[in-house]
Structure formats: structure tokens, C-alpha cells
Design an enzyme around this catalytic site. Structure first.
Site, PDB file in Angstrom:
ATOM      1  N   CYS A  82       0.854  -1.190   0.000  1.00 22.89           N
ATOM      2  CA  CYS A  82       0.000   0.000   0.000  1.00 22.89           C
ATOM      3  C   CYS A  82       0.890   1.239   0.000  1.00 22.89           C
ATOM      4  CB  CYS A  82      -0.958  -0.002   1.189  1.00 22.89           C
ATOM      5  SG  CYS A  82      -0.149   0.254   2.772  1.00 22.89           S
ATOM      6  N   ALA A  83       0.319   2.400   0.258  1.00 26.12           N
ATOM      7  CA  ALA A  83       1.079   3.639   0.137  1.00 26.12           C
ATOM      8  C   ALA A  83       2.182   3.727   1.183  1.00 26.12           C
ATOM      9  CB  ALA A  83       0.151   4.834   0.245  1.00 26.12           C
TER      10      ALA A  83
END
Lengths: 75, 382
Positions: free
Chosen positions: B77-78
Site C-alpha cells: 500500500c502507500a
């Protein structure tokens, strides 16, 4: 704006703002409004995408002093 | 480190090795779709799917259906939080061999992998630093305890540490042009090490800090190695773009010439004006150089441009044969190729240029945010 529930997710990182918002939204009746406060800039796009695909209505989205405020009407 | 659940973090460095060694990996990217479409982890042996984490809050069944059971799995994810959250649920559902990317795409974007390009004639070596997640390339020439860093990236500590490990003092930092896709670490690294910062004067008309003029005829010497800055004024990507010949063997082309593409002339808003310069540099200037020079660009656009061990490298003569950007004979076709239907401009490229001029000074988080996404400096990047 009249809100029926406020989710304070300030200081929380992904995925918690949306986890908490989802739980709160589940507790609402159709037509009621949820306010979500978040300081996580990275979750803004996630939040918009999430509301969109749940088919609820993102009525307002503002930023004040680094706090992102989302207003979602349950459909 | 393995947590009680059997879930392991994977570092950006470990992921880099997997990509470079072409080991099989299945990636579940749980960011939102627009971020995923904009920029993702790529590798020849990497299979990747996108299911946003907010679709997996109640159940991960949807993900399990799409993930092959026999492959190593990495959740991304980020920043890390959401991937760990999803990965934990996958482990609870009985999936084994699961990792999450430590620090997320943020760490992936900032990881630099140093690879040795070759030895220099009078002793010393040339290294390439591959920013695999973003496609940026920096260089360090080391000779007799001195080092020059070219197109330094924002993560200056990596260069400082590497030079120290090699027993070298950084004497010069050079930028081939004013960058628009990433924040230069050249000035900061020079300040931290007492080195001299060089920038092409034509790109520096608005800068707010002192610098040395990187221009033809001003050779720079590193240890016993001569870094020539000879008539390789090579405008086109920017008006100041300057190439460097290192040790008569290597041609550092900046953002003018890449392995499978050529530079775009529009990031300072002057595509039409600079088309002629770009064409002249690529079709005349470089053509007049020794064709056995080894080209080392400042970017790669596709993972297919990564060679052995991650090196991004090609002989100039081979590029004249194989690079589509060097084989557009008709000038009008060339003009259209480099001005029409270009890929989207890099994220925050105007602010990045302002930062590199010293006009604005964003903090580290803001800089990181500005650099999100791919570099997109080539005309053929999508």
C-alpha cells in the site's frame, strides 16, 4: 451542516480512518449524515473512492488547518 | 523478523533483489485504483493485481479467489498500514508465504540500488544508483579517494554513506539539467560535504543560490580521472541540458537520450521552441561523437531497460540502431512525436522545478509527496 455522528480519526493512519468510518456508517439510518475528521492526507483519495463505490453520497469535503472533513449521507 | 502470525515484512531492498533476479512474486496492491493506475511496482517476473483495502474490510475472500495459492505473496500500500492490515487477514484465512512491503510505496520510491558500471582507466570506478521504484539514475565516479556525484537524488545520505564506505570524499556534485520530475539532492549534498555544486547556466537563470557553471570547456577532475565537460552542450529536454563524457568512455546523457526512448521537450513549457534543439542534439551532436561511447542516462522508463544486475546501459551505436527516437528520419514526424500525445507530466513538476531553483523550500514530507509516481521524462513512457 447537521450531522448525526462524528468520527474523529485525527492522528490515525490508514486503514483506521476508513475502518472507523465504515463502522459508524453501518450504524446510521438512510438519509443520516456522518462527519469524518482526518489528518491523514494520504487517505483523502481513498476516502473519495470508498464512498463512491459504496454508493453513499459525499456531500462535502473541506480542509481546515490540516484537518480533512468529510460529510457522507447514507443512501 | 517474523511475527507470531507468520507474517513477514519485506524491505524495498529485498524486493529490489527479487525484481532484479527475476524471481516469481505475486503482488496484491491495496491502494485506490487511481493511484495504482498511475504508478505501481513492475518486474518481468512480477504478477500484480489491485484490490483497494476498503473493499477487503469485511472479508478477504475476494482477494483469496484471485491470488494463486502456490506463489509468494506481497501485499503493498502507500505507507504500510493498510497492507499489513490486509496481510494479517490473509494469514488468518490460512494463506501462507505472505509479506507486506515495509514502508510501502514510499520506501519503494526512495530505495537506491548501487551497481558498478566499470573501472576507470587510471584506477577508480564508476557506479550507477538505480532508483528502481521511480526510474531515476544517479552516478558516482570515484578515483584516488575523491568522488563526483552526478544527478544526485534527494536521498543524499545514501551517497554520503557509499562514498564513506569507498573511502572517498565527495568533491563535486553535478546536475546535467534542472530536473522537473524529482528533487535534486545535488545542492544539499554539496552543502553537507563541502563539495562544489555544478549546474548548466542556461537552466540556472532563476536559481537563488551560488553554483559553478557547468559548461563546455570546463573539465572537472576527480582524483586521477578526468571528467570532461566538452562540447556536449546538448539542449532539448531543457535549454541548458549538458551531457558529460567520463573517462573518454562513458556518455552521461541526462534526460536527453534514454535506452528505449528520448527526452521530452515540454516540461518547462517550451515544447515547440526546443524541438529543433532536441533534434540537433540527437541527430547531429551525438552522431558526431565516438560511437563506441557507453550511454548512461538519468532515467529508465520500463523494467525491460534494466540489464544485468539492474544496470541501465547501452552502446551509442546500438542506440542509433535500436532506439525508436533516434530513427525518425522525417523532421515533421519527429516534431509531432515529441510534442503531441505526450504522456502525462510528472506529479507536481512545476513545484519540483521551483524547489530545484531554490524558490520554495518544502519540508521532507512535502518533498516526498511531490515526488510520488513515475518519472515520465521520456516521450514514449505511458
Amino acid at each position: 451542516m447537521n450531522t448525526n455522528i462524528t468520527v474523529d480519526a485525527k492522528g490515525m493512519a490508514c486503514p483506521m480512518p476508513i475502518v472507523k468510518a465504515k463502522k459508524a456508517l453501518d450504524s446510521l439510518q438512510t438519509g443520516q449524515v456522518m462527519e469524518v475528521l482526518s489528518t491523514d492526507k494520504g487517505s483523502v483519495k481513498d476516502f473519495q473512492a470508498w464512498v463512491k463505490q459504496t454508493n453513499h453520497e459525499l456531500t462535502q469535503h473541506v480542509e481546515e488547518d490540516g484537518v480533512y472533513k468529510f460529510y457522507v449521507r447514507k443512501v | 523478523m517474523t511475527t507470531a502470525s507468520g507474517l513477514r515484512p519485506m524491505t524495498a531492498g529485498e524486493l529490489t533483489k527479487i525484481v532484479l533476479n527475476k524471481e516469481e512474486l505475486f503482488i496484491l496492491d491495496v491502494r485506490n485504483q487511481s493511484d495504482f493506475d498511475d504508478w505501481k511496482i513492475e518486474g518481468e517476473s512480477v504478477e500484480i493485481i489491485n484490490i483497494p483495502y476498503f473493499d477487503l474490510l469485511d472479508s478477504v475472500d475476494q482477494a483469496l479467489e484471485q491470488i494463486p495459492s502456490d506463489k509468494r505473496l506481497l501485499v503493498v500500500c502507500a505507507k504500510e498500514g493498510s497492507s499489513k492490515f490486509v496481510a494479517e487477514q490473509l494469514v488468518q484465512a490460512g494463506r501462507t508465504n505472505v509479506s507486506y512491503l515495509e514502508g510501502g510505496m514510499k520506501s519503494w520510491s526512495e530505495h537506491l540500488e548501487p551497481v558498478k558500471i566499470g573501472d576507470l582507466k587510471d584506477g577508480g570506478s564508476l557506479y550507477q544508483f538505480v532508483r528502481i521504484g521511480k526510474g531515476c539514475l544517479s552516478y558516482m565516479a570515484i578515483s584516488s579517494g575523491e568522488a563526483a556525484v552526478i544527478d544526485t537524488l534527494r536521498m543524499t545520505d545514501v551517497f554520503e554513506r557509499f562514498a564513506r564506505e569507498q573511502g572517498a570524499t565527495i568533491k563535486h556534485t553535478l546536475d546535467t539539467h534542472l530536473h522537473a520530475d524529482h528533487i535534486s539532492g545535488g545542492r544539499k549534498l554539496a552543502e553537507q560535504t563541502g563539495a562544489t555544486y555544478w549546474l548548466p547556466p542556461k537552466d540556472a537563470t532563476e536559481v537563488t543560490f551560488p553554483y559553478e557553471k557547468l559548461e563546455e570547456g570546463r573539465d572537472i577532475t576527480v582524483g586521477n580521472t578526468k571528467i570532461k565537460i566538452q562540447p556536449i552542450y546538448s539542449p532539448g529536454h531543457t535549454i541548458g541540458s549538458t551531457s558529460l563524457i567520463v573517462d573518454d568512455e562513458y556518455l552521461l546523457t541526462g534526460d536527453i537520450l534514454f535506452i528505449e526512448s528520448i527526452g521530452r521537450p515540454d516540461l518547462a513549457g517550451k515544447a515547440e521552441d526546443w524541438v529543433g534543439d532536441l533534434r540537433n542534439t540527437l541527430y547531429n551532436r551525438y552522431n558526431g561523437l565516438a560511437q563506441d561511447l557507453i550511454v548512461l542516462p538519468a532515467h529508465f522508463g520500463k523494467v525491460t531497460e534494466l540489464g544485468e544486475g539492474g544496470r541501465v546501459i547501452a552502446r551509442l551505436s546500438d542506440l542509433y540502431r535500436n532506439n525508436p527516437g533516434l530513427n525518425i528520419q522525417d523532421e515533421e514526424t519527429f516534431r509531432r512525436t515529441v510534442t503531441v500525445n505526450l504522456p502525462p507530466q510528472p506529479n507536481a513538476y512545476q513545484e519540483i522545478r521551483q524547489t530545484n531553483m531554490g524558490k520554495i523550500t518544502p519540508n521532507e514530507d512535502e518533498q516526498r509527496e511531490m515526488e510520488t509516481g513515475p518519472n515520465r521524462c521520456a516521450v514514449h513512457d505511458k
